[in-house]
Write a protein that holds these residues in place. Structure first.
Motif, PDB file in Angstrom:
ATOM      1  N   GLY A  56      42.271  85.420 114.267  1.00  0.00           N
ATOM      2  CA  GLY A  56      41.193  86.126 114.938  1.00  0.00           C
ATOM      3  C   GLY A  56      41.357  86.209 116.439  1.00  0.00           C
ATOM      4  O   GLY A  56      40.600  86.895 117.118  1.00  0.00           O
ATOM      5  N   ALA A  57      42.355  85.537 116.986  1.00  0.00           N
ATOM      6  CA  ALA A  57      42.549  85.525 118.440  1.00  0.00           C
ATOM      7  C   ALA A  57      43.203  86.825 118.891  1.00  0.00           C
ATOM      8  O   ALA A  57      44.279  87.173 118.429  1.00  0.00           O
ATOM      9  CB  ALA A  57      43.400  84.331 118.847  1.00  0.00           C
ATOM     10  N   LEU A  71      44.280  80.606 122.809  1.00  0.00           N
ATOM     11  CA  LEU A  71      44.689  80.395 121.417  1.00  0.00           C
ATOM     12  C   LEU A  71      43.760  79.437 120.694  1.00  0.00           C
ATOM     13  O   LEU A  71      43.492  79.575 119.501  1.00  0.00           O
ATOM     14  CB  LEU A  71      46.117  79.846 121.347  1.00  0.00           C
ATOM     15  N   PHE A  72      43.280  78.426 121.420  1.00  0.00           N
ATOM     16  CA  PHE A  72      42.427  77.407 120.817  1.00  0.00           C
ATOM     17  C   PHE A  72      40.950  77.680 121.074  1.00  0.00           C
ATOM     18  O   PHE A  72      40.139  76.767 121.117  1.00  0.00           O
ATOM     19  CB  PHE A  72      42.832  76.017 121.315  1.00  0.00           C
ATOM     20  N   GLY A  73      40.618  78.961 121.225  1.00  0.00           N
ATOM     21  CA  GLY A  73      39.245  79.350 121.500  1.00  0.00           C
ATOM     22  C   GLY A  73      38.319  79.216 120.307  1.00  0.00           C
ATOM     23  O   GLY A  73      37.113  79.094 120.467  1.00  0.00           O
ATOM     24  N   ALA A  77      41.014  76.845 115.154  1.00  0.00           N
ATOM     25  CA  ALA A  77      42.272  76.593 115.858  1.00  0.00           C
ATOM     26  C   ALA A  77      42.238  75.230 116.551  1.00  0.00           C
ATOM     27  O   ALA A  77      43.244  74.521 116.580  1.00  0.00           O
ATOM     28  CB  ALA A  77      42.541  77.699 116.870  1.00  0.00           C
ATOM     29  N   LEU A  78      41.090  74.858 117.087  1.00  0.00           N
ATOM     30  CA  LEU A  78      40.952  73.544 117.729  1.00  0.00           C
ATOM     31  C   LEU A  78      41.146  72.430 116.706  1.00  0.00           C
ATOM     32  O   LEU A  78      41.846  71.442 116.965  1.00  0.00           O
ATOM     33  CB  LEU A  78      39.584  73.438 118.399  1.00  0.00           C
TER      34      LEU A  78
END
Length: 144
Positions: A56-57, A71-73, A77-78
């Motif tokens: 989704g990024a 990327l880790f938004g 992902a985090l």
């Protein structure tokens, strides 16, 4: 399953794995369990959440800190990033424990290395290299 639940499960699994690694570091079965069981579970869970998180990024990459942050938004992902840390630190801890057993390093000298690797990754590995070097009077040799 909720992300917080997954976070709790993988974190607990990692902690239990570290305890087993310290207690049974001289048993071959613990490495089989951790490598073929726990690390596979962590890797598959990571794969699932990294696909969800990064798909989704729209922005992001590895060219700058801002791109990595992007990327880790997402929480997925985090979470994947956290699982990445858990898996790789555990793998390094397994290597440390196995090498410590082969070099006959005292279990109590191993403990701070494993704790630091669990909490601070590379600091634990460096600590192990220092302790191992003092004990064996040698430097880790690689064939890279």
């Amino acid at each position: 399953m909720e992300l917080e639940t997954v976070f709790s499960i993988v974190s607990s699994l990692a902690l239990i794995s570290w305890i087993l690694l310290f207690i049974f570091y001289s048993g071959k079965w613990v490495y089989t369990l951790l490598f073929s069981g726990v690390l596979v579970i962590l890797a598959l869970t990571y794969l699932y959440f990294i696909i969800q998180g990064i798909s989704g990024a729209e922005e992001g990459g590895f060219g700058s800190l801002a791109e990595v942050r992007s990327l880790f938004g997402s929480d997925e992902a985090l979470l994947a990033g956290w699982i990445h840390y858990l898996a790789f630190d555990l793998f390094v801890g397994m290597w440390i424990a196995r090498d410590a057993w082969k070099t006959d390093l005292n279990r109590w000298m191993l403990l701070p290395c494993l704790l630091l690797t669990f909490m601070l990754g590379p600091v634990g590995l460096l600590t192990y290299f220092i302790i191992r070097g003092i004990k064996t009077q040698t430097v880790i040799q690689t064939s890279i």
